[in-house]
Structure formats: C-alpha cells, structure tokens
Design an enzyme around this catalytic site. Structure first.
Site, PDB file in Angstrom:
ATOM      1  N   GLY A 134      26.518  22.869  85.767  1.00 39.27           N
ATOM      2  CA  GLY A 134      26.111  24.267  85.717  1.00 39.27           C
ATOM      3  C   GLY A 134      24.624  24.363  85.990  1.00 39.27           C
ATOM      4  O   GLY A 134      23.835  23.599  85.420  1.00 39.27           O
ATOM      5  N   GLY A 142      15.017  20.178 102.009  1.00 37.95           N
ATOM      6  CA  GLY A 142      15.630  18.858 101.979  1.00 37.95           C
ATOM      7  C   GLY A 142      14.642  17.774 102.369  1.00 37.95           C
ATOM      8  O   GLY A 142      13.557  17.677 101.800  1.00 37.95           O
ATOM      9  N   ASN A 190       8.926  17.991  94.381  1.00 31.94           N
ATOM     10  CA  ASN A 190       9.620  17.174  95.385  1.00 31.94           C
ATOM     11  C   ASN A 190       9.909  15.774  94.854  1.00 31.94           C
ATOM     12  O   ASN A 190      10.987  15.215  95.078  1.00 31.94           O
ATOM     13  CB  ASN A 190       8.768  17.047  96.650  1.00 31.94           C
ATOM     14  CG  ASN A 190       8.712  18.321  97.475  1.00 31.94           C
ATOM     15  OD1 ASN A 190       9.472  19.255  97.241  1.00 31.94           O
ATOM     16  ND2 ASN A 190       7.801  18.356  98.434  1.00 31.94           N
ATOM     17  N   ASP A 228      20.109   9.775  91.814  1.00 32.31           N
ATOM     18  CA  ASP A 228      20.887   9.513  90.597  1.00 32.31           C
ATOM     19  C   ASP A 228      22.257  10.171  90.749  1.00 32.31           C
ATOM     20  O   ASP A 228      22.346  11.325  91.163  1.00 32.31           O
ATOM     21  CB  ASP A 228      20.138  10.105  89.385  1.00 32.31           C
ATOM     22  CG  ASP A 228      20.731   9.684  88.057  1.00 32.31           C
ATOM     23  OD1 ASP A 228      21.934   9.943  87.847  1.00 32.31           O
ATOM     24  OD2 ASP A 228      19.997   9.130  87.230  1.00 32.31           O
ATOM     25  N   ASP A 261      18.170  21.765  90.997  1.00 32.24           N
ATOM     26  CA  ASP A 261      17.906  22.225  89.632  1.00 32.24           C
ATOM     27  C   ASP A 261      16.736  21.471  89.010  1.00 32.24           C
ATOM     28  O   ASP A 261      15.901  22.065  88.322  1.00 32.24           O
ATOM     29  CB  ASP A 261      19.171  22.060  88.774  1.00 32.24           C
ATOM     30  CG  ASP A 261      20.318  22.913  89.284  1.00 32.24           C
ATOM     31  OD1 ASP A 261      20.059  24.045  89.732  1.00 32.24           O
ATOM     32  OD2 ASP A 261      21.470  22.447  89.257  1.00 32.24           O
TER      33      ASP A 261
END
Length: 288
Positions: free
Chosen positions: A43, A200, A255, A264, A231
């Site tokens: 979420g 990106g 960044n 991760d 997030d």
C-alpha cells in the site's frame, strides 16, 4: 542538513501485496506459467510511512485495515518499522489487496482492491502545524482533499495513481510528487507551485510553475523490485526538504534512497538513516 527531521503524517492506503514474479508480463488474454508467488505488506501509504520511519523521521499513518488476518499482519509490519499507528482504524471486512505481476526486469502490472481503504475517515484526526502531511490517491479523493484543507503545516501529494485533480487540491499542495507518466497524464501540474518528477534511470527534477529549477541523476542499481521505490523516494524527499536541503540536494538524496529500495525485493525495504545518503550524492541546482 538539520539534525532534526520533520514529523511526517501519512494519510493513505494499507494493502497486502500478492506478487507473482514471472519471466515477462502477460498480454491480454494470455496465461503465463512458472511464476513465483509471494505476499508482502504494501500500500502506498504504508510503504511511505514505513520508509519515513526507517529513514529516521517521526512517522505516523492515518489509514484503515480490515478485521482479518491480513490486517493484523499489516499492522505488525508497520509496528516493526517504527510507525505510530494510533490513527489506523480496524474495520469490518477485508484489508486492501494489490494483485501484482512483476517481470524479470522489475517492471510490473498492478490491480488494487481497496477493501478497508475505501472507508477511511479523518474523523477525530488532528494535524499540527509542525507536521508534514503526505497523501497519495489510493484512498478516496474526498479524504485527500479534506486532509489538505485541515493540514496546518506542509502538505505533500504523491499524485498516484494519476487522475484529474480538483483545482482547490492543487492550490493547497506545497509539493506534488509524480513519475514522468503521471506528469504527462495530469496537465494541470504544469501550473502547480512545486512538482518533483521522477524519470527512473534518468533521475529526477523539480519544477516551479512548470519551470525546471533543479535536477539530480539516478544511481546505477540492479533492479529487484520497483514497487516500493517510488514510495521510498517520496518519504526521503519530504524528509530531506524538511531538513533544509536544497531542491537538488534533496532530489539526489531521494534518488539514492529509491535506488536502495529498487534493489530490495520488499515493497517496504530496510533503509539506512537519511544522513547516510547525504554526501554520497551529486546534483545540479538551477535555482532555489
């Protein structure tokens, strides 16, 4: 950078992420076999609150979970990250769920079933003048607008998923954070007072009323999971700006945090304290 990071209150979604990792994303009507299934706390609201807490900020979340095993699991994960959950409502019914397919390059497709998130209320919730309030759009737009009206301090909107935004909401935003696709899908952002845009592998930039005033390059990283990276970026940017860094410095730090997150596999990755990322970064300021 100030040693004292701002208090961040996240108003947003709390979901269980059901993730199928496959060689590639399916096309319409196609079935792909051989995927690996995992379940994670997720979420956008919970991810941002967990990241803010792990980065060393004082973080609380205003959200809702269902009275099911998934809801209890989501609360346990937030507690483990150090998030204040006093304003999380436990509601009858199901906890929000995101169905996610991820390919070998980390690209994803996501369908969100809001569950308890759709019943989130701000009744009894107070925001102090020293708090930064951070919202996203995985909860109802009326709730986000109410949070903006009631915020007495710095108000930040991560305008994701992209949708048309009321003029009043944009006017009340001190900062809007989007990716490049969302920036294109919400034309009104070109007039907003301050917008951070992520690109990106091409880094990020800051715009004042549509004028590019700062930018920072991305860090090279091996992609494991892109789901929580945006997030983590949001949480880091809010904390870095609140700690007094310039736009470009704050973008560079965010960044670097996002790069750690994308490397991760978790949607709520372990992160170092914010100070760890300061000084490791390079950036360019056009103005401040």
């Amino acid at each position: 950078m100030s040693n004292r990071l701002p208090a961040v209150t996240v108003v947003g979604s709390i979901n269980l992420d059901l993730i199928a990792t496959a060689e590639r994303l399916p096309t319409a009507g196609e079935t792909i076999g051989g995927a690996v299934l995992s379940e994670q706390p997720g979420g956008k609201g919970a991810n941002q609150a967990a990241a803010a807490a792990r980065l060393g900020g004082s973080a609380r979340i205003v959200g809702a979970v269902g009275s099911d095993a998934q809801g209890r699991r989501m609360l346990d994960a937030l507690a483990a990250a150090g998030v204040d959950m006093a304003d999380v409502a436990l509601l009858p019914g199901a906890t929000g769920t995101a169905l996610i397919v991820v390919d070998r390059d980390g690209e994803n497709q996501i369908v969100v079933c809001p569950g308890a998130n759709s019943s989130l209320s701000l009744e009894g919730v107070e925001f102090g003048p020293e708090e930064t309030v951070l919202c996203q759009l995985e909860v109802g737009l009326p709730v986000v607008l109410e949070a903006a009206r009631r915020s007495a301090g710095y108000f930040v909107l991560n305008a994701a998923p992209a949708m048309d935004l009321p003029a009043e909401l944009l006017e009340r935003c001190d900062l809007v954070i989007v990716n490049e696709t969302e920036y294109e899908l919400i034309p009104a952002l070109a007039e907003a007072k301050l917008v951070a845009v992520t690109y990106g592998k091409d880094g990020s930039a800051m715009f004042e009323h549509g004028r590019r005033v700062a930018e920072a390059p991305a860090s090279a990283v091996t992609v494991a999971n892109t789901i929580g990276a945006g997030d983590a970026f949001c949480a880091a940017l809010v904390l870095a700006l609140g700690a007094g860094l310039s736009y470009a410095e704050a973008l560079a730090v965010a960044n670097a945090v996002g790069a750690d997150a994308v490397g991760d596999p978790s949607s709520q990755p372990d992160l170092a304290r914010l100070g760890h990322y300061v000084g490791r970064t390079t950036a360019t300021d056009s103005a401040r």
